[in-house]
Design a protein around this motif. Structure first.
Motif, PDB file in Angstrom:
ATOM      1  N   ARG A  77      26.895  43.064  26.695  1.00 28.48           N
ATOM      2  CA  ARG A  77      27.059  42.230  27.888  1.00 28.48           C
ATOM      3  C   ARG A  77      25.736  42.094  28.633  1.00 28.48           C
ATOM      4  O   ARG A  77      25.022  43.096  28.804  1.00 28.48           O
ATOM      5  N   ASN A  94      25.718  40.491  34.653  1.00 25.36           N
ATOM      6  CA  ASN A  94      27.134  40.140  34.829  1.00 25.36           C
ATOM      7  C   ASN A  94      27.874  41.378  35.365  1.00 25.36           C
ATOM      8  O   ASN A  94      28.128  42.315  34.613  1.00 25.36           O
ATOM      9  N   PRO A  95      28.191  41.395  36.673  1.00 24.57           N
ATOM     10  CA  PRO A  95      28.697  42.624  37.296  1.00 24.57           C
ATOM     11  C   PRO A  95      30.103  43.017  36.845  1.00 24.57           C
ATOM     12  O   PRO A  95      30.826  42.212  36.267  1.00 24.57           O
ATOM     13  N   ILE A 137      33.996  45.113  37.416  1.00 21.15           N
ATOM     14  CA  ILE A 137      35.064  45.344  38.398  1.00 21.15           C
ATOM     15  C   ILE A 137      35.324  46.850  38.467  1.00 21.15           C
ATOM     16  O   ILE A 137      35.409  47.518  37.431  1.00 21.15           O
ATOM     17  N   LEU A 153      36.310  40.890  46.284  1.00 23.32           N
ATOM     18  CA  LEU A 153      34.907  41.264  46.507  1.00 23.32           C
ATOM     19  C   LEU A 153      34.772  41.906  47.886  1.00 23.32           C
ATOM     20  O   LEU A 153      35.328  41.401  48.864  1.00 23.32           O
ATOM     21  N   LEU A 198      24.078  42.835  43.250  1.00 22.75           N
ATOM     22  CA  LEU A 198      24.644  41.955  44.285  1.00 22.75           C
ATOM     23  C   LEU A 198      25.031  42.806  45.501  1.00 22.75           C
ATOM     24  O   LEU A 198      25.260  44.012  45.385  1.00 22.75           O
ATOM     25  N   THR A 254      27.801  42.685  47.026  1.00 21.52           N
ATOM     26  CA  THR A 254      29.249  42.961  47.030  1.00 21.52           C
ATOM     27  C   THR A 254      29.652  43.692  45.757  1.00 21.52           C
ATOM     28  O   THR A 254      28.965  43.612  44.732  1.00 21.52           O
ATOM     29  N   ALA A 291      33.187  44.224  43.242  1.00 19.93           N
ATOM     30  CA  ALA A 291      34.523  43.701  42.939  1.00 19.93           C
ATOM     31  C   ALA A 291      35.479  44.881  42.753  1.00 19.93           C
ATOM     32  O   ALA A 291      35.193  45.781  41.960  1.00 19.93           O
ATOM     33  N   PRO A 342      34.969  46.339  32.670  1.00 14.55           N
ATOM     34  CA  PRO A 342      35.164  44.941  32.284  1.00 14.55           C
ATOM     35  C   PRO A 342      36.172  44.904  31.142  1.00 14.55           C
ATOM     36  O   PRO A 342      36.657  45.951  30.712  1.00 14.55           O
ATOM     37  N   SER A 343      36.478  43.727  30.650  1.00 17.07           N
ATOM     38  CA  SER A 343      37.369  43.616  29.501  1.00 17.07           C
ATOM     39  C   SER A 343      36.719  44.305  28.294  1.00 17.07           C
ATOM     40  O   SER A 343      35.495  44.279  28.142  1.00 17.07           O
ATOM     41  N   ARG A 375      37.665  33.200  40.032  1.00 13.82           N
ATOM     42  CA  ARG A 375      38.258  33.158  38.692  1.00 13.82           C
ATOM     43  C   ARG A 375      39.767  33.165  38.860  1.00 13.82           C
ATOM     44  O   ARG A 375      40.300  34.083  39.486  1.00 13.82           O
ATOM     45  N   LEU A 388      28.884  31.244  41.477  1.00 10.92           N
ATOM     46  CA  LEU A 388      29.404  32.122  42.537  1.00 10.92           C
ATOM     47  C   LEU A 388      29.808  33.458  41.928  1.00 10.92           C
ATOM     48  O   LEU A 388      29.723  34.494  42.535  1.00 10.92           O
ATOM     49  N   SER A 389      30.311  33.395  40.713  1.00 13.31           N
ATOM     50  CA  SER A 389      30.646  34.598  39.968  1.00 13.31           C
ATOM     51  C   SER A 389      29.769  34.585  38.726  1.00 13.31           C
ATOM     52  O   SER A 389      29.861  33.661  37.922  1.00 13.31           O
ATOM     53  N   PRO A 390      28.876  35.585  38.582  1.00 11.71           N
ATOM     54  CA  PRO A 390      27.899  35.514  37.487  1.00 11.71           C
ATOM     55  C   PRO A 390      28.538  35.297  36.120  1.00 11.71           C
ATOM     56  O   PRO A 390      27.943  34.649  35.256  1.00 11.71           O
ATOM     57  N   GLY A 391      29.767  35.814  35.923  1.00  6.05           N
ATOM     58  CA  GLY A 391      30.426  35.675  34.623  1.00  6.05           C
ATOM     59  C   GLY A 391      30.602  34.223  34.209  1.00  6.05           C
ATOM     60  O   GLY A 391      30.714  33.913  33.020  1.00  6.05           O
TER      61      GLY A 391
HETATM   62  P1  AMP Z   1      35.382  41.060  33.285  1.00  7.92           P
HETATM   63  O1  AMP Z   1      35.776  42.331  33.908  1.00  7.92           O
HETATM   64  O2  AMP Z   1      34.651  41.145  31.990  1.00  7.92           O
HETATM   65  O3  AMP Z   1      36.573  40.189  33.147  1.00  7.92           O
HETATM   66  O4  AMP Z   1      34.377  40.364  34.283  1.00  7.92           O
HETATM   67  C1  AMP Z   1      34.377  40.608  35.667  1.00  7.92           C
HETATM   68  C2  AMP Z   1      34.235  39.319  36.403  1.00  7.92           C
HETATM   69  O5  AMP Z   1      34.125  39.585  37.809  1.00  7.92           O
HETATM   70  C3  AMP Z   1      33.016  38.535  35.996  1.00  7.92           C
HETATM   71  O6  AMP Z   1      33.341  37.168  35.887  1.00  7.92           O
HETATM   72  C4  AMP Z   1      32.059  38.767  37.148  1.00  7.92           C
HETATM   73  O7  AMP Z   1      31.184  37.694  37.306  1.00  7.92           O
HETATM   74  C5  AMP Z   1      32.998  38.916  38.334  1.00  7.92           C
HETATM   75  N1  AMP Z   1      32.365  39.769  39.379  1.00  7.92           N
HETATM   76  C6  AMP Z   1      32.254  41.108  39.384  1.00  7.92           C
HETATM   77  N2  AMP Z   1      31.589  41.533  40.473  1.00  7.92           N
HETATM   78  C7  AMP Z   1      31.273  40.433  41.196  1.00  7.92           C
HETATM   79  C8  AMP Z   1      30.566  40.213  42.409  1.00  7.92           C
HETATM   80  N3  AMP Z   1      30.074  41.217  43.121  1.00  7.92           N
HETATM   81  N4  AMP Z   1      30.418  38.936  42.830  1.00  7.92           N
HETATM   82  C9  AMP Z   1      30.925  37.899  42.112  1.00  7.92           C
HETATM   83  N5  AMP Z   1      31.606  38.057  40.949  1.00  7.92           N
HETATM   84  C10 AMP Z   1      31.772  39.297  40.478  1.00  7.92           C
END
Ligand code: AMP
Ligand code: MG
Length: 361
Positions: free
Chosen positions: A55, A59-60, A62, A96, A111, A113, A115, A138-139, A191, A224-227
């Motif tokens: 990854r 890409n932050p 959760i 967030l 960032l 913030t 999640a 993450p997933s 998302r 807005l969400s790096p993913g």
């Molecule tokens: P995943 O857990 O792989 O499904 O990805 C986590 C998702 O949460 C990704 O799309 C990230 O971009 C989004 N995400 C996590 N932390 C933040 C944050 N601080 N600001 C914006 N988006 C976030």
């Protein structure tokens, strides 16, 4: 590394908690998809997640908790987050929150913030309780692959890369959590997921959906969400979405499949249960009932994974209306298709002889 798959149970939780405390990774089921967890406060362990998944570091992640008290000292809770936490936690909603320096930069991609989510799946809850750590997860797929909704999917992607997978069966929702930003004025869904826009609006009054949910990001647009920057859920073959009236869509799918097959391409269609029989000669994959978008959510990633297993090169798919859980389905399916869409009537009009063209009524 040998990857062990253990059925969820007290012995497995103890083992998983021990690994997490040692800075190792554990995959576990949640109500959305399987997660790949590490101790969120261990700046040595979290980078292992990025390595195992491949990854991008920007890409932050959760952070998963089982008790709101775990947030003390980690982040501040925005006022607008409180009614959401009351209404939807535990459950598939990620919020967030402004973070403190106790959260390592690698978790949030630096960032301001972080999640946060409190999952409702009994296996995730028990694991989080036994280890008593905030878990960044993450997933549990390799980056770019569909998220895993069974332990077998996780093993497919992570065999030899992580020490333990907790098997808790197949995930209920089947798509990742809804991510919402309530830190800046009007709340924005970054998302879409199992907690729908309407459910959020009922609690918050107003809520917006980030524009890039249903279209590709513009070249200079800030995610807005790096993913959202990354190509996601994309099979090796090319998916094209077919939109339009039900009967026209079915005819267009048939026509497009036949053209691709005639060209010697390995082709298939993704269609609703109600159309499986009509399309039986078109290598159909069942998306669930046309009347139950929740079924499509539940099955989608499994269907997308099977496309690569079957080495499909040309894939045509039906679409669901983009509201309710359908918004989350169309976000994932749209991205899998790079938002390539054809209208059934255009397909029929350009490809069929005059007598077969769609009628004007
Ligand atoms: P995943 O857990 O792989 O499904 O990805 C986590 C998702 O949460 C990704 O799309 C990230 O971009 C989004 N995400 C996590 N932390 C933040 C944050 N601080 N600001 C914006 N988006 C976030
Ligand atoms: Mg993911």
């Amino acid at each position: 590394m040998n990857t062990q798959v253990l059925a969820a149970g007290e012995a497995a939780y103890t083992k998983a908690a021990e690994l997490l405390r040692q800075g190792q990774l554990v995959a576990f089921p949640t109500e959305t998809v399987y997660g790949l967890g590490a101790n969120a406060l261990d700046a040595g362990a979290v980078p292992e997640i990025f390595r195992a998944k491949g990854r991008p570091a920007d890409n932050p992640l959760i952070v998963h908790i089982h008790d709101e008290k775990q947030l003390d000292g980690l982040c501040t809770i925005p006022e607008a987050a409180r009614p959401l936490m009351r209404a939807f936690w535990p459950g598939p909603l990620t919020i967030l929150m402004p973070r403190t320096p106790r959260i390592p930069d690698c978790v949030t991609a630096s960032l301001p913030t972080v999640a946060i989510r409190m999952p409702s799946h009994p296996v995730a809850r028990r694991l989080l309780q036994v280890c008593d750590l905030p878990v960044a997860a993450p997933s549990a797929n390799r980056s770019g692959k569909p998220s895993p909704t069974t332990a077998a999917h996780v093993l497919e992607d992570m065999d030899g890369r992580i020490p333990l997978i907790l098997d808790g069966g197949s995930c209920d929702v089947g798509l990742e959590s809804t991510v919402i930003d309530v830190c800046h004025g009007t709340p924005v869904i970054l998302r879409p997921g199992g907690i729908t826009e309407d459910m959020l609006r009922e609690v918050l009054g107003t809520v917006e959906v980030a524009p890039s949910v249903l279209r590709p990001l513009g070249e200079h647009e800030v995610a807005l969400s790096p993913g959202m920057r990354y190509r996601h859920y994309a099979p090796e073959g090319t998916i094209t979405l077919i939109d339009g009236d039900e009967a026209d869509v079915v005819r267009a799918l048939k026509l497009l499949y036949e053209q691709a097959a005639e060209d010697g391409r390995n082709a298939c269609v993704l269609c609703f249960t109600e159309h499986m029989q009509t399309l039986e000669a078109c290598h159909p994959h069942d998306l669930g009932s046309i009347h139950e978008p929740g079924q499509t959510a539940h099955r989608l990633f499994d269907v997308l994974r099977s496309l690569d297993d079957e080495q499909m090169r040309v894939i045509y798919s039906e679409v669901v209306p983009a509201h309710g859980i359908g918004l989350a389905v169309m976000n994932r399916l749209g991205r899998a298709a790079a938002f390539r869409t054809l209208h059934a009537r255009d397909v029929l009009a350009s490809a069929a002889p005059a007598e077969n063209r769609p009628s004007d009524q």
